[in-house]
Scaffold this motif. Structure first.
Motif, PDB file in Angstrom:
ATOM      1  N   LYS A 148     -24.414 -35.888  20.234  1.00 13.31           N
ATOM      2  CA  LYS A 148     -25.590 -35.200  19.688  1.00 13.31           C
ATOM      3  C   LYS A 148     -25.883 -35.770  18.309  1.00 13.31           C
ATOM      4  CE  LYS A 148     -25.109 -30.877  22.174  1.00 13.31           C
ATOM      5  NZ  LYS A 148     -23.703 -30.550  22.424  1.00 13.31           N
ATOM      6  N   PRO A 149     -27.148 -35.666  17.850  1.00 16.17           N
ATOM      7  CA  PRO A 149     -27.482 -36.266  16.562  1.00 16.17           C
ATOM      8  C   PRO A 149     -26.504 -35.859  15.445  1.00 16.17           C
ATOM      9  CG  PRO A 149     -29.444 -35.433  17.611  1.00 16.17           C
ATOM     10  CD  PRO A 149     -28.299 -35.014  18.476  1.00 16.17           C
ATOM     11  N   ASP A 150     -26.077 -36.858  14.693  1.00 18.57           N
ATOM     12  CA  ASP A 150     -25.277 -36.581  13.495  1.00 18.57           C
ATOM     13  C   ASP A 150     -25.993 -37.303  12.353  1.00 18.57           C
ATOM     14  OD1 ASP A 150     -24.641 -39.083  14.498  1.00 18.57           O
ATOM     15  OD2 ASP A 150     -22.487 -38.877  14.274  1.00 18.57           O
ATOM     16  N   ASN A 151     -26.991 -36.609  11.774  1.00 13.98           N
ATOM     17  CA  ASN A 151     -27.836 -37.307  10.800  1.00 13.98           C
ATOM     18  C   ASN A 151     -27.451 -37.032   9.354  1.00 13.98           C
ATOM     19  OD1 ASN A 151     -28.784 -34.751  10.604  1.00 13.98           O
ATOM     20  ND2 ASN A 151     -30.891 -35.198  11.214  1.00 13.98           N
ATOM     21  N   LYS A 152     -26.320 -36.387   9.194  1.00 17.89           N
ATOM     22  CA  LYS A 152     -25.813 -36.183   7.839  1.00 17.89           C
ATOM     23  C   LYS A 152     -24.361 -36.632   7.808  1.00 17.89           C
ATOM     24  CE  LYS A 152     -28.713 -32.424   6.338  1.00 17.89           C
ATOM     25  NZ  LYS A 152     -29.093 -31.213   7.021  1.00 17.89           N
ATOM     26  N   ARG A 203     -35.335 -43.694   7.259  1.00 13.71           N
ATOM     27  CA  ARG A 203     -34.888 -42.309   7.378  1.00 13.71           C
ATOM     28  C   ARG A 203     -35.410 -41.628   8.658  1.00 13.71           C
ATOM     29  NH1 ARG A 203     -30.542 -39.777   6.928  1.00 13.71           N
ATOM     30  NH2 ARG A 203     -30.882 -37.563   6.823  1.00 13.71           N
ATOM     31  N   ASP A 204     -36.586 -42.101   9.173  1.00 16.59           N
ATOM     32  CA  ASP A 204     -37.134 -41.475  10.371  1.00 16.59           C
ATOM     33  C   ASP A 204     -36.284 -41.766  11.619  1.00 16.59           C
ATOM     34  OD1 ASP A 204     -39.193 -40.443   8.958  1.00 16.59           O
ATOM     35  OD2 ASP A 204     -40.510 -42.180   9.312  1.00 16.59           O
ATOM     36  N   SER A 246     -32.930 -42.729  11.519  1.00 14.66           N
ATOM     37  CA  SER A 246     -31.474 -42.777  11.310  1.00 14.66           C
ATOM     38  C   SER A 246     -30.790 -41.471  11.724  1.00 14.66           C
ATOM     39  CB  SER A 246     -31.158 -43.076   9.845  1.00 14.66           C
ATOM     40  OG  SER A 246     -31.666 -42.033   9.043  1.00 14.66           O
ATOM     41  N   CYS A 247     -31.048 -41.024  12.949  1.00 13.41           N
ATOM     42  CA  CYS A 247     -30.518 -39.720  13.332  1.00 13.41           C
ATOM     43  C   CYS A 247     -29.144 -39.763  13.978  1.00 13.41           C
ATOM     44  CB  CYS A 247     -31.505 -38.998  14.220  1.00 13.41           C
ATOM     45  SG  CYS A 247     -31.981 -39.955  15.626  1.00 13.41           S
ATOM     46  N   TYR A 248     -28.582 -40.949  14.187  1.00 15.89           N
ATOM     47  CA  TYR A 248     -27.267 -41.033  14.818  1.00 15.89           C
ATOM     48  C   TYR A 248     -26.329 -41.921  13.994  1.00 15.89           C
ATOM     49  CZ  TYR A 248     -29.603 -39.309  19.038  1.00 15.89           C
ATOM     50  OH  TYR A 248     -30.305 -38.573  19.936  1.00 15.89           O
ATOM     51  N   TYR A 249     -25.669 -41.361  13.027  1.00 18.73           N
ATOM     52  CA  TYR A 249     -24.721 -42.183  12.257  1.00 18.73           C
ATOM     53  C   TYR A 249     -23.732 -42.898  13.182  1.00 18.73           C
ATOM     54  CZ  TYR A 249     -25.235 -41.052   7.213  1.00 18.73           C
ATOM     55  OH  TYR A 249     -25.641 -40.968   5.918  1.00 18.73           O
ATOM     56  N   ASN A 278     -25.430 -45.451  15.789  1.00 18.80           N
ATOM     57  CA  ASN A 278     -26.038 -46.628  15.154  1.00 18.80           C
ATOM     58  C   ASN A 278     -24.961 -47.536  14.556  1.00 18.80           C
ATOM     59  OD1 ASN A 278     -28.253 -45.125  15.756  1.00 18.80           O
ATOM     60  ND2 ASN A 278     -29.063 -44.984  13.679  1.00 18.80           N
TER      61      ASN A 278
END
Ligand code: NDP
Length: 250
Positions: free
Chosen positions: A97-101, A164-165, A167-170, A173
């Motif tokens: 799942k997204p890990d954007n932080k 930033r738009d 980069s939702c998957y640390y 990616n």
């Protein structure tokens, strides 16, 4: 019937999504297709395809386990014999799942995702190389005129394009960027053997990973990737391209 794409081909992660569609599109365009998956006995769609196309061999491969990879390639080698392997598609991939932080990172998830996306393709290539070199010695009538390694990459691996738009998957990616370095380095190492290596972004595709909002159906993505892979230019060797054949800068 379309011209033969390759003589023999191995694809990982072939039981669903992009991998399964590659099998559907290529089964009648290769002599032998090795469809790799973690649990052959549970791969219902693949086994159904195997009943229709007797050139499909469903083989067990977990790209996070070197012993398992080695055993799979030994099996492939026995079937291919002197013809070797003309195409390897490193398709298996994992996401979360997204890990954007950065505070959302989990070491366990990072290890799991890197094991599949980052470490898997190089180790599969390590064990397949002699078969690809063998294929390079024999000339045959196929669309890919040289043995080819295809690493399924992603535009999200591009450091220079990251914003930033997107980069939702640390974890995801980061795990795919090293595949670009591997693609480049391997292409330089095996250029003299007459083997090409490409990383290709399939687009945003409607699969379990891509989700139902993705812009491309799996059929559209594979049709365009096959068209692109059928028309590769030598200067694209070692690069990351998208499904249309356009360069994505590293
Ligand atoms: P799916 O999640 O639909 O399928 C992933 C496949 O990889 C499954 O067959 C899965 O097998 C397999 N897999 C996962 N872990 C392993 C492992 N350890 N060993 C062997 N196989 C494994 O994903 P997609 O079809 O969408 O993705 C295919 C490739 O395309 C991936 O590399 C992905 O990163 C890339 N990609 C996808 C995009 C998209 O929008 N869909 C965009 C950009 C790139 P199992 O069923 O056993 O879990």
């Amino acid at each position: 019937m379309s011209q033969k794409f390759a003589k023999n081909l191995l694809i990982t992660g072939a039981n669903r999504g992009i991998g399964l569609e590659f099998v559907k599109k290529l089964a009648s365009r290769v002599d032998i297709l090795f469809a790799g998956c973690r649990k052959p006995s549970e791969a219902k769609e693949l086994n159904a395809l195997k009943d229709v196309h007797n050139n499909i061999h469903v083989v067990e491969i977990d790209v996070t386990c070197e012993k398992n990879i080695q055993a799979c390639i030994e099996e492939v080698s026995k079937v291919c014999g002197e013809a070797g392997l003309s195409c390897l598609i490193n398709n298996a991939g994992a996401n979360k799942k997204p890990d954007n932080k950065v505070t959302e990172l989990s070491l366990d998830d990072l290890k799991r995702i890197f094991s599949v996306n980052t470490f898997g393709p190089p180790i599969v290539c390590k064990h397949s190389l002699s078969l690809l070199q063998q294929a390079a010695k024999t000339h045959s009538d196929q669309i890919i005129t040289k043995p080819l390694i295809v690493n399924i990459g992603t535009g999200l691996s591009s450091v220079s394009r990251m914003n930033r738009d997107m980069s939702c998957y640390y974890s995801y990616n980061m795990s795919k960027s090293p595949l670009n370095m591997f693609t480049k380095m391997l292409s330089l190492e095996i250029e003299e053997d007459g083997i090409d290596v490409i990383a290709i972004h399939p687009g945003w595709v409607q699969t379990d990973m891509g989700g139902s909002n993705a812009t491309l159906t799996v059929q559209q993505s594979i049709d365009m990737m096959l068209e692109t892979l059928s028309n590769l230019r030598q200067e694209q060797n070692g690069t990351l391209i998208n499904f249309k054949g356009e360069t994505i800068p590293y």
